[in-house]
Design a protein around this motif. Structure first.
Motif, PDB file in Angstrom:
ATOM      1  N   GLY A  23      44.459  13.594   2.897  1.00  0.00           N
ATOM      2  CA  GLY A  23      43.148  13.064   3.243  1.00  0.00           C
ATOM      3  C   GLY A  23      41.974  13.960   2.888  1.00  0.00           C
ATOM      4  N   THR A  24      42.213  15.247   2.733  1.00  0.00           N
ATOM      5  CA  THR A  24      41.102  16.162   2.431  1.00  0.00           C
ATOM      6  C   THR A  24      40.961  16.489   0.944  1.00  0.00           C
ATOM      7  OG1 THR A  24      42.508  18.097   2.817  1.00  0.00           O
ATOM      8  CG2 THR A  24      41.238  17.257   4.701  1.00  0.00           C
ATOM      9  N   THR A  25      41.811  15.920   0.109  1.00  0.00           N
ATOM     10  CA  THR A  25      41.778  16.265  -1.321  1.00  0.00           C
ATOM     11  C   THR A  25      40.404  15.998  -1.939  1.00  0.00           C
ATOM     12  OG1 THR A  25      44.154  15.858  -1.534  1.00  0.00           O
ATOM     13  CG2 THR A  25      42.853  15.854  -3.569  1.00  0.00           C
ATOM     14  N   ALA A  26      39.857  14.818  -1.746  1.00  0.00           N
ATOM     15  CA  ALA A  26      38.549  14.487  -2.344  1.00  0.00           C
ATOM     16  C   ALA A  26      37.434  15.351  -1.760  1.00  0.00           C
ATOM     17  CB  ALA A  26      38.235  13.007  -2.142  1.00  0.00           C
ATOM     18  N   ILE A  27      37.540  15.678  -0.479  1.00  0.00           N
ATOM     19  CA  ILE A  27      36.521  16.514   0.161  1.00  0.00           C
ATOM     20  C   ILE A  27      36.564  17.925  -0.417  1.00  0.00           C
ATOM     21  CG2 ILE A  27      35.797  17.557   2.353  1.00  0.00           C
ATOM     22  CD1 ILE A  27      37.008  14.952   3.675  1.00  0.00           C
ATOM     23  N   ARG A  28      37.775  18.478  -0.529  1.00  0.00           N
ATOM     24  CA  ARG A  28      37.911  19.829  -1.092  1.00  0.00           C
ATOM     25  C   ARG A  28      37.462  19.853  -2.556  1.00  0.00           C
ATOM     26  NH1 ARG A  28      39.784  22.988   2.663  1.00  0.00           N
ATOM     27  NH2 ARG A  28      41.284  22.244   4.197  1.00  0.00           N
ATOM     28  N   TYR A  29      37.773  18.799  -3.295  1.00  0.00           N
ATOM     29  CA  TYR A  29      37.339  18.667  -4.689  1.00  0.00           C
ATOM     30  C   TYR A  29      35.808  18.746  -4.756  1.00  0.00           C
ATOM     31  CZ  TYR A  29      36.939  16.658  -9.387  1.00  0.00           C
ATOM     32  OH  TYR A  29      36.639  16.445 -10.720  1.00  0.00           O
ATOM     33  N   LYS A  30      35.137  17.979  -3.898  1.00  0.00           N
ATOM     34  CA  LYS A  30      33.670  17.971  -3.907  1.00  0.00           C
ATOM     35  C   LYS A  30      33.108  19.315  -3.462  1.00  0.00           C
ATOM     36  CE  LYS A  30      29.552  15.526  -2.622  1.00  0.00           C
ATOM     37  NZ  LYS A  30      28.957  14.352  -2.038  1.00  0.00           N
ATOM     38  N   MET A  31      33.725  19.929  -2.460  1.00  0.00           N
ATOM     39  CA  MET A  31      33.242  21.234  -1.989  1.00  0.00           C
ATOM     40  C   MET A  31      33.346  22.279  -3.093  1.00  0.00           C
ATOM     41  SD  MET A  31      34.802  21.279   1.873  1.00  0.00           S
ATOM     42  CE  MET A  31      34.398  22.997   2.150  1.00  0.00           C
ATOM     43  N   LEU A  32      34.427  22.242  -3.856  1.00  0.00           N
ATOM     44  CA  LEU A  32      34.656  23.245  -4.888  1.00  0.00           C
ATOM     45  C   LEU A  32      33.846  22.980  -6.158  1.00  0.00           C
ATOM     46  CD1 LEU A  32      36.158  25.754  -5.858  1.00  0.00           C
ATOM     47  CD2 LEU A  32      38.077  24.286  -6.484  1.00  0.00           C
ATOM     48  N   PHE A  33      33.829  21.708  -6.601  1.00  0.00           N
ATOM     49  CA  PHE A  33      33.225  21.403  -7.899  1.00  0.00           C
ATOM     50  C   PHE A  33      31.881  20.672  -7.804  1.00  0.00           C
ATOM     51  CE2 PHE A  33      37.852  21.676  -8.754  1.00  0.00           C
ATOM     52  CZ  PHE A  33      37.812  22.774  -9.601  1.00  0.00           C
ATOM     53  N   GLY A  34      31.492  20.245  -6.587  1.00  0.00           N
ATOM     54  CA  GLY A  34      30.205  19.577  -6.418  1.00  0.00           C
ATOM     55  C   GLY A  34      30.136  18.198  -7.048  1.00  0.00           C
ATOM     56  N   GLU A  35      31.286  17.545  -7.208  1.00  0.00           N
ATOM     57  CA  GLU A  35      31.342  16.230  -7.866  1.00  0.00           C
ATOM     58  C   GLU A  35      32.132  15.256  -7.007  1.00  0.00           C
ATOM     59  OE1 GLU A  35      33.410  17.233 -11.436  1.00  0.00           O
ATOM     60  OE2 GLU A  35      31.837  18.562 -12.135  1.00  0.00           O
ATOM     61  N   GLU A  36      31.802  13.984  -7.135  1.00  0.00           N
ATOM     62  CA  GLU A  36      32.533  12.927  -6.441  1.00  0.00           C
ATOM     63  C   GLU A  36      33.794  12.586  -7.231  1.00  0.00           C
ATOM     64  OE1 GLU A  36      32.124  11.478  -3.531  1.00  0.00           O
ATOM     65  OE2 GLU A  36      30.219  12.458  -3.064  1.00  0.00           O
ATOM     66  N   LEU A  37      34.936  12.770  -6.638  1.00  0.00           N
ATOM     67  CA  LEU A  37      36.209  12.548  -7.319  1.00  0.00           C
ATOM     68  C   LEU A  37      36.423  11.088  -7.691  1.00  0.00           C
ATOM     69  CD1 LEU A  37      38.943  13.543  -8.325  1.00  0.00           C
ATOM     70  CD2 LEU A  37      39.790  13.382  -5.972  1.00  0.00           C
ATOM     71  N   LEU A  38      36.192  10.163  -6.785  1.00  0.00           N
ATOM     72  CA  LEU A  38      36.477   8.757  -7.077  1.00  0.00           C
ATOM     73  C   LEU A  38      35.607   8.189  -8.189  1.00  0.00           C
ATOM     74  CD1 LEU A  38      37.317   7.271  -3.588  1.00  0.00           C
ATOM     75  CD2 LEU A  38      38.862   7.782  -5.478  1.00  0.00           C
ATOM     76  N   GLY A  39      34.371   8.644  -8.291  1.00  0.00           N
ATOM     77  CA  GLY A  39      33.519   8.211  -9.393  1.00  0.00           C
ATOM     78  C   GLY A  39      34.069   8.659 -10.737  1.00  0.00           C
ATOM     79  N   SER A  40      34.563   9.873 -10.779  1.00  0.00           N
ATOM     80  CA  SER A  40      35.146  10.401 -12.017  1.00  0.00           C
ATOM     81  C   SER A  40      36.445   9.671 -12.360  1.00  0.00           C
ATOM     82  CB  SER A  40      35.414  11.898 -11.882  1.00  0.00           C
ATOM     83  OG  SER A  40      34.208  12.596 -11.717  1.00  0.00           O
ATOM     84  N   ILE A  41      37.270   9.413 -11.355  1.00  0.00           N
ATOM     85  CA  ILE A  41      38.525   8.692 -11.592  1.00  0.00           C
ATOM     86  C   ILE A  41      38.239   7.280 -12.102  1.00  0.00           C
ATOM     87  CG2 ILE A  41      40.522   7.645 -10.445  1.00  0.00           C
ATOM     88  CD1 ILE A  41      40.700  10.207  -8.751  1.00  0.00           C
ATOM     89  N   THR A  42      37.238   6.635 -11.545  1.00  0.00           N
ATOM     90  CA  THR A  42      36.853   5.297 -11.999  1.00  0.00           C
ATOM     91  C   THR A  42      36.460   5.325 -13.470  1.00  0.00           C
ATOM     92  OG1 THR A  42      36.162   4.660  -9.779  1.00  0.00           O
ATOM     93  CG2 THR A  42      35.273   3.366 -11.595  1.00  0.00           C
ATOM     94  N   SER A  43      35.713   6.342 -13.878  1.00  0.00           N
ATOM     95  CA  SER A  43      35.321   6.468 -15.291  1.00  0.00           C
ATOM     96  C   SER A  43      36.541   6.639 -16.191  1.00  0.00           C
ATOM     97  CB  SER A  43      34.373   7.653 -15.479  1.00  0.00           C
ATOM     98  OG  SER A  43      33.167   7.430 -14.807  1.00  0.00           O
ATOM     99  N   ILE A  44      37.520   7.405 -15.735  1.00  0.00           N
ATOM    100  CA  ILE A  44      38.741   7.610 -16.522  1.00  0.00           C
ATOM    101  C   ILE A  44      39.510   6.305 -16.650  1.00  0.00           C
ATOM    102  CG2 ILE A  44      41.027   8.713 -16.488  1.00  0.00           C
ATOM    103  CD1 ILE A  44      39.583  11.151 -15.185  1.00  0.00           C
ATOM    104  N   ILE A  45      39.671   5.603 -15.550  1.00  0.00           N
ATOM    105  CA  ILE A  45      40.417   4.336 -15.569  1.00  0.00           C
ATOM    106  C   ILE A  45      39.701   3.316 -16.440  1.00  0.00           C
ATOM    107  CG2 ILE A  45      41.154   2.390 -14.135  1.00  0.00           C
ATOM    108  CD1 ILE A  45      41.773   4.523 -11.941  1.00  0.00           C
ATOM    109  N   ASN A  46      38.385   3.265 -16.359  1.00  0.00           N
ATOM    110  CA  ASN A  46      37.626   2.352 -17.214  1.00  0.00           C
ATOM    111  C   ASN A  46      37.776   2.712 -18.689  1.00  0.00           C
ATOM    112  OD1 ASN A  46      36.728   0.860 -15.031  1.00  0.00           O
ATOM    113  ND2 ASN A  46      34.759   1.901 -14.896  1.00  0.00           N
ATOM    114  N   ALA A  47      37.800   4.006 -18.999  1.00  0.00           N
ATOM    115  CA  ALA A  47      37.962   4.435 -20.396  1.00  0.00           C
ATOM    116  C   ALA A  47      39.347   4.072 -20.922  1.00  0.00           C
ATOM    117  CB  ALA A  47      37.736   5.941 -20.505  1.00  0.00           C
TER     118      ALA A  47
END
Length: 149
Positions: A23-47
């Motif tokens: 449950g904390t994976t996306a939160i830790r991702y954002k804390m470390l990299f300053g980016e929203e994980l699900l938005g990036s994943i959506t872009s990858i899936i769309n590509a």
């Protein structure tokens, strides 16, 4: 979700890389990299597109059935290779390696408060440069499987 993925290293050897998503994976991702994980994943899936995802997963299954540790980009059919190129061109390719880093650090019990971009870059240097592209769907599947439950 916990899974081990065999990754090709820069020295051509293979290493088992444990990944843990929770449950904390996306939160830790954002804390470390300053980016929203699900938005990036959506872009990858769309590509990749829905058929593209199936192609990459099919290549991974084919490689596994042949006893291979990894997909060889030189052996991919042209359609699948184009999907990998589309994912790489999405501008989000580093999302896969960043996500793998966060999940790997969680799996090995690293103190998540000590993670940094510099430690991520040092960690990233050990892998073959194509490995995150060819393992992209497997890595995303670990994270997405957690979200499904």
């Amino acid at each position: 979700m916990y899974q081990i993925i065999n990754m090709k290293m820069a020295d051509e050897s293979y290493k088992a890389m444990p990944l843990k998503s929770c449950g904390t994976t996306a939160i830790r991702y954002k804390m470390l990299f300053g980016e929203e994980l699900l938005g990036s994943i959506t872009s990858i899936i769309n590509a990749a597109g829905p058929e593209g995802i199936k192609l990459i997963l099919g290549e991974a299954q084919k490689a596994a059935a042949l006893g291979k540790e990894s997909i060889d980009p030189n052996e991919m059919n042209p359609e699948t290779l184009q999907v990998v190129i589309n994912i790489a061109g999405s501008g989000e390719m580093d999302t896969i390696s960043k996500l793998a880093y966060v999940m790997n650090m969680a799996a090995v019990g690293e103190d998540m408060n000590t993670l940094s971009v510099e430690k991520y870059l040092d960690w990233l240097d050990q892998f073959d440069s194509m490995e995150f592209m060819t393992k992209s769907m497997e890595i995303l599947d670990v994270y997405m499987s957690t979200r499904n439950t």
